[in-house]
Write a protein that holds these residues in place. Structure first.
Motif, PDB file in Angstrom:
ATOM      1  N   THR A   1      -4.339  12.632  13.292  1.00  0.00           N
ATOM      2  CA  THR A   1      -3.698  12.175  14.523  1.00  0.00           C
ATOM      3  C   THR A   1      -4.653  12.181  15.705  1.00  0.00           C
ATOM      4  N   PHE A   2      -5.450  13.256  15.833  1.00  0.00           N
ATOM      5  CA  PHE A   2      -6.316  13.348  17.014  1.00  0.00           C
ATOM      6  C   PHE A   2      -7.373  12.247  17.001  1.00  0.00           C
ATOM      7  N   LEU A   3      -7.867  11.866  15.807  1.00  0.00           N
ATOM      8  CA  LEU A   3      -8.848  10.778  15.722  1.00  0.00           C
ATOM      9  C   LEU A   3      -8.210   9.456  16.131  1.00  0.00           C
ATOM     10  N   TYR A   4      -6.990   9.253  15.675  1.00  0.00           N
ATOM     11  CA  TYR A   4      -6.267   8.027  16.030  1.00  0.00           C
ATOM     12  C   TYR A   4      -6.030   7.955  17.535  1.00  0.00           C
ATOM     13  N   GLY A  61     -10.768   6.797   6.591  1.00  0.00           N
ATOM     14  CA  GLY A  61     -10.132   6.111   7.706  1.00  0.00           C
ATOM     15  C   GLY A  61      -8.894   6.830   8.192  1.00  0.00           C
ATOM     16  N   VAL A  62      -8.143   6.139   9.055  1.00  0.00           N
ATOM     17  CA  VAL A  62      -6.880   6.664   9.572  1.00  0.00           C
ATOM     18  C   VAL A  62      -5.750   6.111   8.719  1.00  0.00           C
ATOM     19  N   ARG A  63      -4.931   7.005   8.200  1.00  0.00           N
ATOM     20  CA  ARG A  63      -3.837   6.597   7.330  1.00  0.00           C
ATOM     21  C   ARG A  63      -2.499   6.670   8.057  1.00  0.00           C
ATOM     22  N   ALA A  64      -1.572   5.829   7.601  1.00  0.00           N
ATOM     23  CA  ALA A  64      -0.188   5.888   8.068  1.00  0.00           C
ATOM     24  C   ALA A  64       0.702   6.198   6.875  1.00  0.00           C
ATOM     25  N   ASN A  65       1.635   7.123   7.052  1.00  0.00           N
ATOM     26  CA  ASN A  65       2.494   7.496   5.928  1.00  0.00           C
ATOM     27  C   ASN A  65       3.801   6.726   5.901  1.00  0.00           C
ATOM     28  N   THR A  66       3.954   5.762   6.779  1.00  0.00           N
ATOM     29  CA  THR A  66       5.129   4.890   6.779  1.00  0.00           C
ATOM     30  C   THR A  66       4.775   3.613   7.516  1.00  0.00           C
ATOM     31  N   PHE A  67       5.620   2.611   7.393  1.00  0.00           N
ATOM     32  CA  PHE A  67       5.382   1.346   8.092  1.00  0.00           C
ATOM     33  C   PHE A  67       6.034   1.410   9.468  1.00  0.00           C
ATOM     34  N   ALA A  68       5.265   1.125  10.495  1.00  0.00           N
ATOM     35  CA  ALA A  68       5.796   1.177  11.863  1.00  0.00           C
ATOM     36  C   ALA A  68       4.941   0.313  12.762  1.00  0.00           C
ATOM     37  N   PHE A  69       5.518  -0.080  13.887  1.00  0.00           N
ATOM     38  CA  PHE A  69       4.755  -0.776  14.905  1.00  0.00           C
ATOM     39  C   PHE A  69       3.890   0.249  15.643  1.00  0.00           C
ATOM     40  N   THR A  70       2.630  -0.087  15.871  1.00  0.00           N
ATOM     41  CA  THR A  70       1.704   0.866  16.491  1.00  0.00           C
ATOM     42  C   THR A  70       1.969   0.954  17.987  1.00  0.00           C
ATOM     43  N   SER A  71       2.715   1.961  18.377  1.00  0.00           N
ATOM     44  CA  SER A  71       3.091   2.181  19.773  1.00  0.00           C
ATOM     45  C   SER A  71       2.876   3.644  20.119  1.00  0.00           C
ATOM     46  N   LEU A  72       3.163   4.003  21.348  1.00  0.00           N
ATOM     47  CA  LEU A  72       3.058   5.404  21.752  1.00  0.00           C
ATOM     48  C   LEU A  72       4.017   6.284  20.965  1.00  0.00           C
ATOM     49  N   LEU A  73       5.163   5.722  20.610  1.00  0.00           N
ATOM     50  CA  LEU A  73       6.192   6.514  19.938  1.00  0.00           C
ATOM     51  C   LEU A  73       5.874   6.785  18.477  1.00  0.00           C
ATOM     52  N   ASN A 104       0.830  -1.206   0.000  1.00  0.00           N
ATOM     53  CA  ASN A 104       0.000   0.000   0.000  1.00  0.00           C
ATOM     54  C   ASN A 104       0.867   1.260   0.000  1.00  0.00           C
ATOM     55  N   LEU A 105       1.895   1.255   0.845  1.00  0.00           N
ATOM     56  CA  LEU A 105       2.782   2.419   0.927  1.00  0.00           C
ATOM     57  C   LEU A 105       3.495   2.657  -0.400  1.00  0.00           C
ATOM     58  N   ASP A 106       3.832   1.549  -1.070  1.00  0.00           N
ATOM     59  CA  ASP A 106       4.564   1.670  -2.329  1.00  0.00           C
ATOM     60  C   ASP A 106       3.662   2.165  -3.457  1.00  0.00           C
ATOM     61  N   SER A 107       2.429   1.673  -3.510  1.00  0.00           N
ATOM     62  CA  SER A 107       1.541   2.017  -4.623  1.00  0.00           C
ATOM     63  C   SER A 107       0.674   3.238  -4.351  1.00  0.00           C
ATOM     64  N   LEU A 108       0.230   3.424  -3.085  1.00  0.00           N
ATOM     65  CA  LEU A 108      -0.666   4.523  -2.742  1.00  0.00           C
ATOM     66  C   LEU A 108       0.035   5.685  -2.053  1.00  0.00           C
ATOM     67  N   GLY A 109       1.176   5.405  -1.438  1.00  0.00           N
ATOM     68  CA  GLY A 109       1.866   6.424  -0.661  1.00  0.00           C
ATOM     69  C   GLY A 109       1.395   6.477   0.774  1.00  0.00           C
ATOM     70  N   TYR A 110       0.433   5.639   1.131  1.00  0.00           N
ATOM     71  CA  TYR A 110      -0.064   5.548   2.504  1.00  0.00           C
ATOM     72  C   TYR A 110      -0.630   4.146   2.728  1.00  0.00           C
ATOM     73  N   ASP A 111      -0.878   3.813   3.986  1.00  0.00           N
ATOM     74  CA  ASP A 111      -1.465   2.508   4.319  1.00  0.00           C
ATOM     75  C   ASP A 111      -2.720   2.730   5.139  1.00  0.00           C
ATOM     76  N   PHE A 112      -3.743   1.915   4.909  1.00  0.00           N
ATOM     77  CA  PHE A 112      -5.029   2.062   5.580  1.00  0.00           C
ATOM     78  C   PHE A 112      -5.283   0.992   6.639  1.00  0.00           C
ATOM     79  N   ILE A 113      -4.346   0.026   6.803  1.00  0.00           N
ATOM     80  CA  ILE A 113      -4.561  -1.084   7.739  1.00  0.00           C
ATOM     81  C   ILE A 113      -4.030  -0.764   9.126  1.00  0.00           C
TER      82      ILE A 113
END
Length: 705
Positions: free
Chosen positions: A469-472, A449-461, A353-362
């Motif tokens: 961001t505020f919705l997330y 939905g809530v998008r992520a602009n990079t791949f990361a583990f969903t943590s506080l950091l 998703n990040l490669d083709s769309l530039g963001y991820d929705f999962i």
């Protein structure tokens, strides 16, 4: 001399009747638990006198408990490593099982109404629970990496990282890369087949030779075609004896070994029935491997990965055409995807998703699941801290740190949630809450939905990578606290599990009190005597000039009452350790006032800071323990005023402490004061006087050295 040169472990085995008399051996926090072939062969008196043994507690039938204290794990290991135990190990170790394995087997015998569901979760739990330590260790490494990545110290996603950071990656990647092998091993044990066969079948799909089949330059019969999934590896097929075999990367694919072992168990047990027992050692593993490696390579492996791929594509379609449902569905299904290993293919989909769309929705909705998971873990931490469950407190602390800082749910899931069936329903409510917040918020904000602009583990950091961001933040907070409060107020255990823990905890605390009392000599710290005290290492008594028997000392012929009240026998004392006489013979006194005096003349060997326990030793060697109340250590000194100090000389009748009986009773504790002669077995006579009313200073125990 023989006893001097014989280890504690050897003496224990000898005194329970030898290795051949041990049907099974496990241990809890403080005790060795023996199931003997014939309990009549055990020499309990000799066991009780064995160095390092704090007491012996016979159970029903042929069961026997040997109280060791904090050193129980070391003694258990020594026993299992004795040469005499080599031939008996399968029986003595419960078939090579750990204490956790034995308890899991016991739980498996008590199925609920949905036996198949219980068996399914038990299979998953047994396949992953032994991996908790390495998963937690790897997760903490990832958490460290995530922190550095969040602060821009190093980009852990970069392809050209320095060699040092690539090497750091190997520390945690090793665990997840070879996870299928470990899962295959544990799953095989869970289904009672040779775990090394399961390990070997899975390993065949991860060897360099198997991986080489995917390289057309090295294997001329291999053909590779582009994968329809963007950024995914090419699909490579090798011609194996005229049959096309799809070559896949099975690293981290834990769903594959779970399916494989379930099929392997059928093959393995069928081979056991068909092959004579004297040929099992060679031909059962041979047939299992020769059948299951091809079945796994041609069918089970590709099928497992295909299921994951289809699931990922389905989720992509759903997010496109039904984003409201998708936002709720993802956090609701993730708790079931992770234990099956189906979440790993979704990682590839996120990257695509990040490669083709530039963001991820999962990742956004997935964060709702993660934080519901962490909220459940936080509730378990609070409950375990409140109830003094050291093991679960350590597990939940590490899992929560790995989760909140690293976004890793596996330690929570495998170490806690799959072990207790009450957690999942409550955690799912938190998942639904977080997903619903994203769904409703997306409608109101007119976003998909809530998008992520990079791949990361969903943590506080990693919160800043999500948008909006505020919705997330609102969604993950809702998921966290709903799961937290539902479990905090509803508990994560059934009533039976909670009662069983309380019984084992109280027993362990009493055993630690026994341990502290037995080693309470002037060279050792004596604080903490009594139920609920902290564990102290077992040690031999250390002679003291102060406490040593004096040749000219007058013999101690009686122990007097430290408090006024009604005297009862130890059988009527509501404390299992005292009632079992593991600490020695004595009496209980139901007090009528709060003045506690010395029951003998001698030296104060121990004085608990909380004022609830006192150990004395006479000049002729009689050791007496005065324990004021049951579990009164939990009052932490409230209602107790201590009048003596350690190593102080006292005369029978001297004031030891003033206690407020009202405080004890109002707190819900039993004020019964126990008086026991700790070295009963070394004395010629210890005769309690019971069922009498006494004043402080009246004789309650007759003794003879």
């Amino acid at each position: 001399m023989a006893a001097t040169n014989t280890s504690t472990a050897e003496q224990i085995v000898e005194h329970v009747g030898g290795a051949a008399n041990i049907a099974s051996l496990t241990h809890c926090a403080t005790r060795l638990r023996f199931e003997l072939v014939d309990a009549g062969k055990a020499d309990q008196k000799a066991l009780d006198k064995t160095p390092g043994v704090l007491g012996v507690v016979p159970q029903g039938g042929d069961r026997l408990q040997v109280v060791i204290g904090g050193a129980v794990q070391g003694v258990f290991t020594e026993i299992m490593n004795l040469p005499a135990m080599a031939g008996a190990k399968p029986a003595a170790a419960g078939g090579g099982q750990s204490d956790a394995d034995v308890k899991a087997a016991a739980r498996a015998k008590a199925r609920g109404k949905n036996a198949w569901l219980d068996a399914f979760f038990e299979y998953l739990s047994n396949s992953f629970r032994p991996l908790l330590g390495v998963l937690l260790g790897a997760s903490l490494v990832i958490a460290f990496a995530a922190i550095l990545d969040a602060f821009g110290v190093v980009d852990f996603r970069a392809a050209d990282k320095p060699a040092g950071w690539i090497f750091v990656d190997t520390i945690w990647r090793a665990v997840f890369y070879f996870l299928p092998l470990a899962v295959a091993y544990n799953a095989s044990k869970a289904l009672n087949i040779d775990p090394w066969v399961g390990f070997s079948v899975m390993a065949a799909l991860m060897t360099p030779d198997f991986v080489k089949l995917a390289n057309p330059e090295l294997v001329t019969s291999t053909v590779c075609t582009p994968n329809p999934i963007p950024s995914a590896a090419d699909i490579c097929t090798a011609d194996v004896f005229g049959i096309p075999m799809t070559i896949n990367d099975y690293s981290g694919a834990v769903f594959v070994p779970l399916i494989m072992v379930a099929v392997l168990a059928l093959v393995y047990k069928t081979a056991q029935r068909l092959i004579p027992s004297n040929l099992h050692l060679v031909f059962v593993p041979f047939l299992s491997m020769i059948i299951m490696v091809p079945v796994s390579a041609f069918l089970i492996g590709p099928l497992g990965l295909w299921i994951g791929t289809i699931l990922g594509q389905g989720l992509s379609w759903l997010n496109t055409f039904a984003p409201f449902i998708f936002a709720i569905l993802i956090p609701m299904v993730y708790p079931f995807l992770v234990p099956l290993g189906l979440h790993w293919p979704l990682n590839a989909l996120m990257l695509a998703n990040l490669d083709s769309l530039g963001y991820d929705f999962i990742q956004g909705p997935m964060g709702a699941w993660n934080f519901a998971c962490f909220g459940a873990t936080a509730a378990v931490l609070v409950i375990s801290a409140r109830e003094r469950d050291l093991e679960m407190r350590q597990t939940s602390t590490g899992a929560l740190v790995a989760g909140l800082l690293g976004g890793i749910s596996e330690p929570s899931l495998y170490g806690i949630h799959l072990r207790f069936k009450r957690i999942y329903p409550r955690m799912l409510v938190g998942c639904f809450t977080g997903g619903a917040i994203i769904a409703v918020g997306s409608l109101l904000l007119r976003t998909d939905g809530v998008r992520a602009n990079t791949f990361a583990f969903t943590s506080l950091l990693t919160i800043p990578i999500f948008s909006p961001t505020f919705l997330y933040v609102i969604a993950i907070a809702g998921a966290f606290f709903v799961a937290f409060f539902l479990i905090l107020f509803g508990d994560y255990r059934t009533a039976e599990e909670r009662d069983a823990f309380h019984a084992e905890r109280d027993q362990a605390e009493a055993d630690r009190a026994l341990e502290a009392t037995r080693v309470a000599e002037p060279a050792l710290e004596g604080a903490g005597v009594g139920a609920g005290a902290a564990a102290a290492p077992a040690a031999a008594a250390v002679p003291s000039a102060v406490a040593a028997p004096v040749a000219s000392a007058s013999p101690t012929t009686e122990v007097v009452a430290p408090v006024a009240g009604h005297v009862v026998g130890l059988d009527d004392v509501p404390d299992k350790v005292f009632a079992s006489r593991a600490l020695g013979e004595g009496v209980g006194i139901q007090p009528i006032d709060g003045r506690v005096v010395a029951p003998v003349s001698g030296t104060m060997m121990t004085v608990a800071e909380t004022g609830h326990a006192f150990g004395l030793k006479t000049d002729d060697g009689v050791e007496v323990l005065v324990h004021v109340g049951i579990d009164t250590v939990r009052l932490d000194g409230r209602g107790f005023t201590v009048a003596v100090a350690k190593d102080q000389r006292v005369t029978a009748g001297d004031l030891l402490a003033e206690i407020d009986l009202g405080v004890i009773k109002d707190a819900g504790y039993d004020p019964t004061t126990i008086v026991v002669v700790l070295n009963t077995l070394t004395l010629a006579k210890v005769a309690p006087r019971t069922n009498i009313d006494v004043a402080a200073g009246d004789a309650i125990i007759d003794t003879s050295v």
